[in-house]
Design an enzyme around this catalytic site. Structure first.
Site, mmCIF file in Angstrom:
data_model
loop_
_atom_site.group_PDB
_atom_site.id
_atom_site.type_symbol
_atom_site.label_atom_id
_atom_site.label_comp_id
_atom_site.label_asym_id
_atom_site.label_seq_id
_atom_site.Cartn_x
_atom_site.Cartn_y
_atom_site.Cartn_z
ATOM 1 N N ALA A 15 0.460 -124.431 -117.763
ATOM 2 C CA ALA A 15 0.338 -123.104 -117.149
ATOM 3 C C ALA A 15 0.349 -123.198 -115.629
ATOM 4 C CB ALA A 15 -0.951 -122.438 -117.624
ATOM 5 N N ARG A 21 10.520 -115.127 -111.439
ATOM 6 C CA ARG A 21 11.418 -114.074 -111.911
ATOM 7 C C ARG A 21 10.691 -112.817 -112.388
ATOM 8 N NH1 ARG A 21 15.188 -117.319 -115.888
ATOM 9 N NH2 ARG A 21 13.508 -118.834 -115.670
ATOM 10 N N GLY A 86 7.146 -130.887 -112.403
ATOM 11 C CA GLY A 86 7.718 -131.210 -113.705
ATOM 12 C C GLY A 86 6.706 -131.183 -114.838
ATOM 13 N N THR A 87 7.246 -130.944 -116.033
ATOM 14 C CA THR A 87 6.394 -130.854 -117.217
ATOM 15 C C THR A 87 5.734 -132.196 -117.543
ATOM 16 O OG1 THR A 87 8.439 -131.173 -118.474
ATOM 17 C CG2 THR A 87 7.605 -128.917 -118.302
ATOM 18 N N GLY A 111 2.098 -121.834 -121.623
ATOM 19 C CA GLY A 111 1.318 -120.600 -121.448
ATOM 20 C C GLY A 111 2.144 -119.338 -121.498
ATOM 21 N N GLU A 164 18.262 -132.247 -120.430
ATOM 22 C CA GLU A 164 18.089 -130.970 -119.735
ATOM 23 C C GLU A 164 19.450 -130.344 -119.446
ATOM 24 O OE1 GLU A 164 15.036 -129.284 -119.129
ATOM 25 O OE2 GLU A 164 14.873 -130.764 -120.723
ATOM 26 N N ASN A 237 10.462 -115.088 -119.145
ATOM 27 C CA ASN A 237 10.648 -115.460 -117.746
ATOM 28 C C ASN A 237 10.713 -114.246 -116.830
ATOM 29 O OD1 ASN A 237 10.832 -118.343 -118.047
ATOM 30 N ND2 ASN A 237 12.749 -117.956 -119.120
ATOM 31 N N LYS A 360 -18.321 -87.529 -122.122
ATOM 32 C CA LYS A 360 -18.612 -88.841 -121.537
ATOM 33 C C LYS A 360 -20.087 -89.124 -121.763
ATOM 34 C CE LYS A 360 -20.573 -89.512 -117.962
ATOM 35 N NZ LYS A 360 -21.205 -89.411 -116.643
ATOM 36 N N TYR A 396 -24.012 -83.310 -112.742
ATOM 37 C CA TYR A 396 -23.935 -84.025 -111.467
ATOM 38 C C TYR A 396 -24.329 -83.079 -110.348
ATOM 39 C CZ TYR A 396 -21.683 -86.964 -107.876
ATOM 40 O OH TYR A 396 -21.416 -87.760 -106.802
HETATM 41 C C1 UD1 Z 1 11.416 -127.042 -120.278
HETATM 42 C C2 UD1 Z 1 11.998 -128.288 -120.934
HETATM 43 C C3 UD1 Z 1 13.274 -127.895 -121.691
HETATM 44 C C4 UD1 Z 1 12.963 -126.815 -122.704
HETATM 45 C C5 UD1 Z 1 12.309 -125.628 -122.020
HETATM 46 C C6 UD1 Z 1 11.859 -124.633 -123.025
HETATM 47 C C7 UD1 Z 1 11.386 -130.151 -119.533
HETATM 48 C C8 UD1 Z 1 11.836 -131.096 -118.508
HETATM 49 N N1 UD1 Z 1 12.276 -129.270 -119.937
HETATM 50 O O1 UD1 Z 1 12.373 -126.529 -119.357
HETATM 51 O O2 UD1 Z 1 13.783 -129.023 -122.363
HETATM 52 O O3 UD1 Z 1 14.140 -126.408 -123.370
HETATM 53 O O4 UD1 Z 1 11.162 -126.076 -121.267
HETATM 54 O O5 UD1 Z 1 11.401 -123.482 -122.372
HETATM 55 O O6 UD1 Z 1 10.261 -130.215 -119.968
HETATM 56 N N2 UD1 Z 1 5.154 -126.235 -116.000
HETATM 57 C C9 UD1 Z 1 4.039 -126.798 -115.430
HETATM 58 N N3 UD1 Z 1 4.211 -127.636 -114.382
HETATM 59 C C10 UD1 Z 1 5.438 -127.932 -113.879
HETATM 60 C C11 UD1 Z 1 6.576 -127.356 -114.483
HETATM 61 C C12 UD1 Z 1 6.395 -126.513 -115.560
HETATM 62 O O7 UD1 Z 1 2.921 -126.536 -115.850
HETATM 63 O O8 UD1 Z 1 5.500 -128.698 -112.915
HETATM 64 C C13 UD1 Z 1 4.970 -125.329 -117.130
HETATM 65 C C14 UD1 Z 1 5.458 -123.920 -116.815
HETATM 66 O O9 UD1 Z 1 4.402 -123.126 -116.319
HETATM 67 C C15 UD1 Z 1 5.951 -123.440 -118.164
HETATM 68 C C16 UD1 Z 1 6.395 -124.704 -118.852
HETATM 69 O O10 UD1 Z 1 5.759 -125.780 -118.190
HETATM 70 O O11 UD1 Z 1 4.913 -122.859 -118.926
HETATM 71 C C17 UD1 Z 1 7.905 -124.888 -118.846
HETATM 72 O O12 UD1 Z 1 8.367 -124.868 -117.527
HETATM 73 P P1 UD1 Z 1 9.806 -124.310 -117.206
HETATM 74 O O13 UD1 Z 1 10.100 -124.615 -115.791
HETATM 75 O O14 UD1 Z 1 9.933 -122.936 -117.695
HETATM 76 O O15 UD1 Z 1 10.705 -125.182 -118.191
HETATM 77 P P2 UD1 Z 1 11.946 -126.065 -117.886
HETATM 78 O O16 UD1 Z 1 11.499 -127.267 -117.126
HETATM 79 O O17 UD1 Z 1 13.028 -125.247 -117.361
HETATM 80 CA CA CA Z 2 11.126 -121.745 -119.263
#
Ligand code: UD1
Ligand code: CA
Length: 490
Positions: A15, A21, A86-87, A111, A164, A237, A360, A396
């Site tokens: 999250a 967007r 990154g995730t 999230g 990706e 999104n 009320k 009142y």
């Molecule tokens: C990611 C996946 C992709 C998948 C897609 C599904 C990776 C690299 N890619 O894409 O394969 O098809 O989700 O929706 O994992 N988030 C963080 N921290 C970060 C980046 C993201 O907490 O640094 C959270 C975001 O808040 C979100 C989720 O991870 O809830 C996914 O992030 P988002 O950027 O939408 O996904 P992609 O990386 O585009």
């Molecule tokens: Ca996404």
């Protein structure tokens, strides 16, 4: 199989993202559908599989997000993501908040995927455990897979990794099976694989998806659970997607209640929040919205065109074209049409609040009626009392609010004004237009309007030549009455 048999060691909910967007001052995951924030739905789905720990990874609008998370789940573990994007980094920092020796299954969810259910998560975990996988990814087949990570499979169908969209070749982009971003991992595999993940890719991010290839290359089993219900893995999104997901969630909620014995006359114009509870044989008429923790008893009829927010409605009650918030409507009571019942309206059994009435903070006893055109605030009314048309509680004084207490079997006449604080005893009456400033004892009649004084012939004498005078003159002649001073007119 019971959910508990496969309870994971932890669920990590990602999250930290900004959600640009949405074009909103509010963090994306706090936007609501079905009466609950997106991240609230994520936590609810996670809780349903009873993890030992529930972790949320945050960064964007951290304070606001954390406050919300702790409000819905006080024992949630908060993990802060640093500037490495990154995730993969997000999950790594989630793991840092857990015991480094942790074993078992770690589930990762997002999230912003609000339709995901505990049932599908449980299925993912069950397959992961029973097949002894290192990683199990939840996937779906989409007609338009643009933007998603694609699932790479070997000739024999085994999952070899995820590419990706931005890193994919044209051939890979033709793949329709996508990564949902929801996974079950073996805890130790996840930890050691993440240590090898780099930011060398098109986006300069630590990809969680790289863990699959790494796990496989070190001998782990990597597999996928393909869901046919793509809604459950869809993220919001922007606000167009949010509305589409909200509509689908509503459709699912309505279907659940109809299958449980609730009649919904027009599902297209009915909205029911996720926490609402309905009994069988409730009827919901068109244009009705049920919000918050509203709960409705059997045989009640709600609508048309009614909005109830966190309101308890008893068996057989009827509410027509009205707006009711934080209130209790007891069994057999009726409300509306066009009533506006604000917080803490407590309407007793078989009691009535009728057309164009506002209330009320009021308690109304059994069988009492406030049938038309009035306002009652900070008021207590006993049983079987009838409040006349157009009654007002003047509660009142411009500085403080005061109470009006009205007993049982009272009859108040039209246009009575109660200047609070004031008490009306059992069985008392008021006269039409009374302004009640002093307490009225039980059984008394309170009149405050001066006795009527009638001046015969007034119009003809004071408004000579007017249409009214002509009419009065004609009426007198027709009924054989001497028009009196009418002679003076001529
Ligand atoms: C990611 C996946 C992709 C998948 C897609 C599904 C990776 C690299 N890619 O894409 O394969 O098809 O989700 O929706 O994992 N988030 C963080 N921290 C970060 C980046 C993201 O907490 O640094 C959270 C975001 O808040 C979100 C989720 O991870 O809830 C996914 O992030 P988002 O950027 O939408 O996904 P992609 O990386 O585009
Ligand atoms: Ca996404």
């Amino acid at each position: 199989m019971s959910v508990h048999a496969n309870a994971p060691a932890a669920v990590i909910v990602l999250a930290a993202g900004a959600g640009t967007r949405m074009k909103s001052a509010k963090p994306k995951i706090l936007h609501e559908i079905g009466g609950r924030s997106m991240v609230g739905h994520a936590l609810a789905a996670a809780e349903g599989i009873e993890p030992q720990k529930l972790v949320a990874v945050v960064r964007f609008e951290r304070e606001r997000v954390v406050e919300h998370l702790l409000q819905i789940k006080p024992d949630v573990v908060i993990a802060d993501q640093d500037e490495i994007p990154g995730t993969g980094r997000a999950v790594q920092q989630g793991l840092e908040q857990l015991d480094p020796e942790i074993e078992g299954t770690i589930v990762v969810t997002y999230g912003d995927v609000p339709l995901l259910t505990s049932g599908l998560l449980a299925e993912l975990v069950a397959t992961h455990d029973s097949d002894g996988n290192a990683v199990t990814v939840l996937t779906a087949l989409l007609d338009d897979a643009t933007g998603y990570g694609r699932i790479l499979r070997a000739e024999d169908g085994t999952v070899t990794g995820i590419r990706e969209h931005k890193d994919a070749s044209d051939d890979e982009r033709a793949i329709r099976e996508v990564n949902s971003g929801i996974y079950a991992f073996d805890a130790q595999v996840l930890r050691s694989a993440l240590a090898e993940v780099t930011t060398e890719n098109a986006q300069g991010e630590m990809y969680l998806t790289d863990v699959l290839g790494i796990a496989r290359s070190t001998g782990g089993r990597v597999a996928a659970v393909v869901t046919e219900d793509a809604w459950q893995v869809e993220g919001a999104n922007d606000r167009v997607q949010l509305a589409a997901l909200g509509k689908e969630m509503n459709r699912r909620i309505l279907e659940k209640w109809m299958r449980a014995g609730v009649s919904i006359i027009d599902p297209d114009s009915t909205w029911i929040d996720v926490e609402v509870a309905l009994s069988n044989d409730v009827t919901i008429k068109p244009g009705t919205q049920l919000h918050g923790t509203t709960a409705i008893g059997t045989d009640a009829v709600i609508g048309p065109d009614t909005t109830l927010t966190s309101t308890q409605v008893g068996q057989g009650a009827k509410i027509v074209r009205s707006d009711v918030t934080d209130s209790i409507i007891a069994e057999g009571a009726t409300v509306g049409p066009f009533a506006y019942l604000r917080a803490k309206t407590n309407l007793g059994p078989d009691a009535k609040i009728g057309a164009f009435y506002e209330t009320k903070n009021i308690v109304v006893g059994r069988g009492s009626k406030l049938s038309h055109l009035g306002y009652s605030g900070d008021t207590e009314i006993g049983e079987y009392t009838n409040i006349g048309c157009g009654n007002i509680t003047a509660n009142y004084d411009g500085v403080n609010k005061h109470r009006t207490v009205i007993g049982s079997h009272v009859r108040t006449a039209s246009n009575t004004v109660f200047v609070a604080p004031v008490t009306i005893g059992d069985g008392a009456y008021t006269g039409a237009g009374a302004v009640v400033r002093k307490n009225v004892p039980a059984g008394a009649l309170a009149l405050s309007v001066a006795p009527q004084r009638t001046t015969e012939g007034w119009t003809i004498s004071k408004r000579p030549g007017s249409a009214a005078a002509e009419a009065a003159f004609k009426s007198a002649l027709d009924s054989g009455v001497n028009p009196g001073s009418a002679d003076q007119v001529k």
